[in-house]
Design an enzyme around this catalytic site. Structure first.
Site, mmCIF file in Angstrom:
data_model
loop_
_atom_site.group_PDB
_atom_site.id
_atom_site.type_symbol
_atom_site.label_atom_id
_atom_site.label_comp_id
_atom_site.label_asym_id
_atom_site.label_seq_id
_atom_site.Cartn_x
_atom_site.Cartn_y
_atom_site.Cartn_z
ATOM 1 N N CYS A 103 146.367 109.949 43.893
ATOM 2 C CA CYS A 103 147.439 110.173 44.888
ATOM 3 C C CYS A 103 147.662 108.952 45.781
ATOM 4 O O CYS A 103 148.691 108.844 46.439
ATOM 5 C CB CYS A 103 147.112 111.395 45.735
ATOM 6 S SG CYS A 103 147.061 112.888 44.745
ATOM 7 N N HIS A 244 151.450 111.559 52.032
ATOM 8 C CA HIS A 244 151.306 112.180 50.719
ATOM 9 C C HIS A 244 151.520 113.684 50.869
ATOM 10 O O HIS A 244 151.130 114.277 51.872
ATOM 11 C CB HIS A 244 149.896 111.876 50.199
ATOM 12 C CG HIS A 244 149.548 112.600 48.945
ATOM 13 N ND1 HIS A 244 150.352 112.554 47.825
ATOM 14 C CD2 HIS A 244 148.493 113.405 48.626
ATOM 15 C CE1 HIS A 244 149.793 113.287 46.880
ATOM 16 N NE2 HIS A 244 148.678 113.818 47.331
ATOM 17 N N ASN A 274 152.989 118.754 44.725
ATOM 18 C CA ASN A 274 152.251 117.486 44.776
ATOM 19 C C ASN A 274 152.505 116.701 43.480
ATOM 20 O O ASN A 274 152.008 117.085 42.419
ATOM 21 C CB ASN A 274 150.762 117.797 44.949
ATOM 22 C CG ASN A 274 149.898 116.551 45.045
ATOM 23 O OD1 ASN A 274 150.368 115.439 44.805
ATOM 24 N ND2 ASN A 274 148.629 116.729 45.370
HETATM 25 O O1 UT7 Z 1 146.584 115.356 46.217
HETATM 26 C C1 UT7 Z 1 145.251 115.449 45.880
HETATM 27 C C2 UT7 Z 1 144.479 115.942 46.997
HETATM 28 N N1 UT7 Z 1 144.484 117.374 46.983
HETATM 29 C C3 UT7 Z 1 144.525 118.037 48.129
HETATM 30 O O2 UT7 Z 1 144.667 117.451 49.168
HETATM 31 C C4 UT7 Z 1 144.354 119.536 48.089
HETATM 32 C C5 UT7 Z 1 143.457 119.970 49.210
HETATM 33 N N2 UT7 Z 1 143.164 121.396 49.225
HETATM 34 C C6 UT7 Z 1 144.086 122.340 49.469
HETATM 35 O O3 UT7 Z 1 145.253 122.040 49.612
HETATM 36 C C7 UT7 Z 1 143.633 123.772 49.650
HETATM 37 O O4 UT7 Z 1 142.225 123.814 49.694
HETATM 38 C C8 UT7 Z 1 144.131 124.718 48.524
HETATM 39 C C9 UT7 Z 1 145.616 124.951 48.662
HETATM 40 C C10 UT7 Z 1 143.786 124.121 47.178
HETATM 41 C C11 UT7 Z 1 143.455 126.096 48.660
HETATM 42 O O5 UT7 Z 1 143.642 126.618 49.958
HETATM 43 P P1 UT7 Z 1 142.395 127.213 50.756
HETATM 44 O O6 UT7 Z 1 142.916 127.766 51.994
HETATM 45 O O7 UT7 Z 1 141.363 126.122 50.861
HETATM 46 O O8 UT7 Z 1 141.934 128.378 49.824
HETATM 47 P P2 UT7 Z 1 140.527 128.587 49.120
HETATM 48 O O9 UT7 Z 1 140.335 127.618 48.016
HETATM 49 O O10 UT7 Z 1 139.484 128.657 50.194
HETATM 50 O O11 UT7 Z 1 140.727 130.014 48.493
HETATM 51 C C12 UT7 Z 1 140.935 131.182 49.305
HETATM 52 C C13 UT7 Z 1 141.099 132.372 48.393
HETATM 53 C C14 UT7 Z 1 140.042 132.448 47.304
HETATM 54 O O12 UT7 Z 1 139.685 133.815 47.107
HETATM 55 P P3 UT7 Z 1 138.322 134.378 47.767
HETATM 56 O O13 UT7 Z 1 137.219 133.568 47.177
HETATM 57 O O14 UT7 Z 1 138.470 134.177 49.237
HETATM 58 O O15 UT7 Z 1 138.348 135.810 47.324
HETATM 59 C C15 UT7 Z 1 140.762 131.952 46.070
HETATM 60 O O16 UT7 Z 1 140.239 132.515 44.880
HETATM 61 O O17 UT7 Z 1 142.344 132.309 47.716
HETATM 62 C C16 UT7 Z 1 142.154 132.473 46.317
HETATM 63 N N3 UT7 Z 1 143.160 131.692 45.612
HETATM 64 C C17 UT7 Z 1 144.377 132.182 45.313
HETATM 65 N N4 UT7 Z 1 144.933 133.372 45.516
HETATM 66 C C18 UT7 Z 1 146.204 133.541 45.084
HETATM 67 C C19 UT7 Z 1 143.085 130.406 45.192
HETATM 68 N N5 UT7 Z 1 144.235 130.042 44.602
HETATM 69 C C20 UT7 Z 1 145.052 131.130 44.660
HETATM 70 C C21 UT7 Z 1 146.371 131.367 44.231
HETATM 71 N N6 UT7 Z 1 146.896 132.578 44.461
HETATM 72 N N7 UT7 Z 1 147.121 130.424 43.613
#
Ligand code: UT7
Length: 320
Positions: A103, A244, A274
């Site tokens: 990125c 980004h 992204n």
């Molecule tokens: O450009 C490269 C660099 N990348 C980034 O900067 C990305 C950085 N990270 C993020 O943007 C965020 O961490 C995400 C958008 C990837 C995820 O958001 P989050 O608030 O950190 O969610 P999480 O990973 O903590 O997941 C929360 C919950 C989980 O369920 P449990 O374990 O709490 O039951 C996931 O399984 O949300 C669930 N989950 C989803 N639910 C519905 C994860 N993806 C999804 C989804 N739809 N697509």
């Protein structure tokens, strides 16, 4: 810039995946993304972005000295996509290479290209940031596939005689300790393609989102603060902030921490998701087309991505 015509909305994805428009919007700020059609490769997107960048500029591709394509999704392992692009646009006198900075690839490439202009070695350097993330996404993995899209952006770097116009400074960093949080395990020399690597889904993006998120917020804020300080500016001096586009929450958090007014930021993650190396040149192009940048404006670019890699470039906008 160029993005493929095919739109994929959150609702489209939730038809085959355990996710929802509400979750994707709330957690990432994404509403839809563009995805290539079959047979459309990185070089096709790159060429379209280059054509758009050069339109009306009266630049003959034969005048180009160097082409750098920043990408992690090249057409193929080799030859480089930059060489393929060179052939497609007829830039017979250029040399060309790909740059892998995920990125941050576009900012890495911009700073690299600028060195050749600054030293007087080259007069026309084309810098392209393009990724076809859909080619390395597992569309059964809801934690990654909803986050990315395909897109390209290109800029032409040229010398100027004007004082204090152009790329004023750059700060680029990497920290290999972050590699384990965002990567594609197979397809390289460590795990060449086999039936097993395919079965184990090792040719796809793997991400520990929470950890990447934490580092992204911290590092982007740090590097923007450092580059402004080093050049004797504060956030009040910045006209346009082009971060980004990985997550709306990362963007807003950096905005608050930097004390930047909300109207100064470029946000298009809702429409394109992204696009990895594409986000910054796409954001810059849209801002320019919307009349948001004029000569003399201070433009702050910032990125964070796999590696980890991160950085910032500070520009005093010139004539276009
Ligand atoms: O450009 C490269 C660099 N990348 C980034 O900067 C990305 C950085 N990270 C993020 O943007 C965020 O961490 C995400 C958008 C990837 C995820 O958001 P989050 O608030 O950190 O969610 P999480 O990973 O903590 O997941 C929360 C919950 C989980 O369920 P449990 O374990 O709490 O039951 C996931 O399984 O949300 C669930 N989950 C989803 N639910 C519905 C994860 N993806 C999804 C989804 N739809 N697509």
């Amino acid at each position: 810039m160029y993005v493929p015509e095919k739109k994929v909305t959150n609702d489209d994805l939730s038809r085959s995946l355990d996710t929802s428009d509400e979750w994707i919007r709330d957690r990432s700020g994404i509403s839809e993304r563009r995805i290539v059609s079959e047979g459309q490769a990185n070089s096709d997107l790159s060429v379209k972005a280059i054509e758009n960048a050069l339109r009306g500029k009266k630049v003959d591709p034969k005048e180009l000295d160097l082409i750098i394509v920043a990408t992690v999704t090249p057409d193929m392992m080799f030859p480089s996509t930059a060489c393929i692009v060179q052939e497609k646009i007829g830039a017979k006198n250029a040399w060309s290479f790909d740059l892998s900075g995920a990125c941050s690839g576009f900012l890495y490439a911009m700073a690299t290209g600028a060195q050749f202009v600054q030293t007087g070695m080259h007069k026309k350097v084309l810098v392209v940031g393009t990724d076809v993330m859909s080619s390395i996404l597992n569309f059964e993995d809801r934690t990654t596939c909803v986050l990315f899209g395909d897109g390209a952006g290109a800029i032409l770097l040229e010398p100027t005689q004007e004082e204090d116009i152009g790329i004023l400074d750059f700060m680029l960093h990497s920290d290999g300790a972050g590699g384990k949080f965002l990567y594609m395990p197979a397809g390289g020399s460590l795990h060449p393609a086999t039936h097993e690597t395919v079965d184990k889904k090792m040719h796809y993006v793997h991400q520990d989102g929470r950890n990447v998120f934490k580092f992204a917020v911290r590092r982007i804020t740090e590097v923007c603060t450092d580059i402004l300080e080093r050049n004797g500016y504060t956030s009040d001096d910045v006209t346009l902030y082009v971060p980004h586009q990985a997550n709306i929450r990362i963007i807003k958090s950096s905005l608050e921490r930097l004390g930047l007014a909300p109207e100064k930021v470029v946000i298009n993650i809702d429409r394109y998701a992204n696009t990895t190396a594409g986000t910054i040149p796409i954001g810059l192009t849209e801002a320019h087309e919307q009349g948001r940048i004029k000569k003399g404006d201070l433009v702050l670019l910032a990125s964070f991505g796999a590696g980890f890699t991160w950085g910032s470039v500070l520009i005093r906008w010139g004539e276009f």
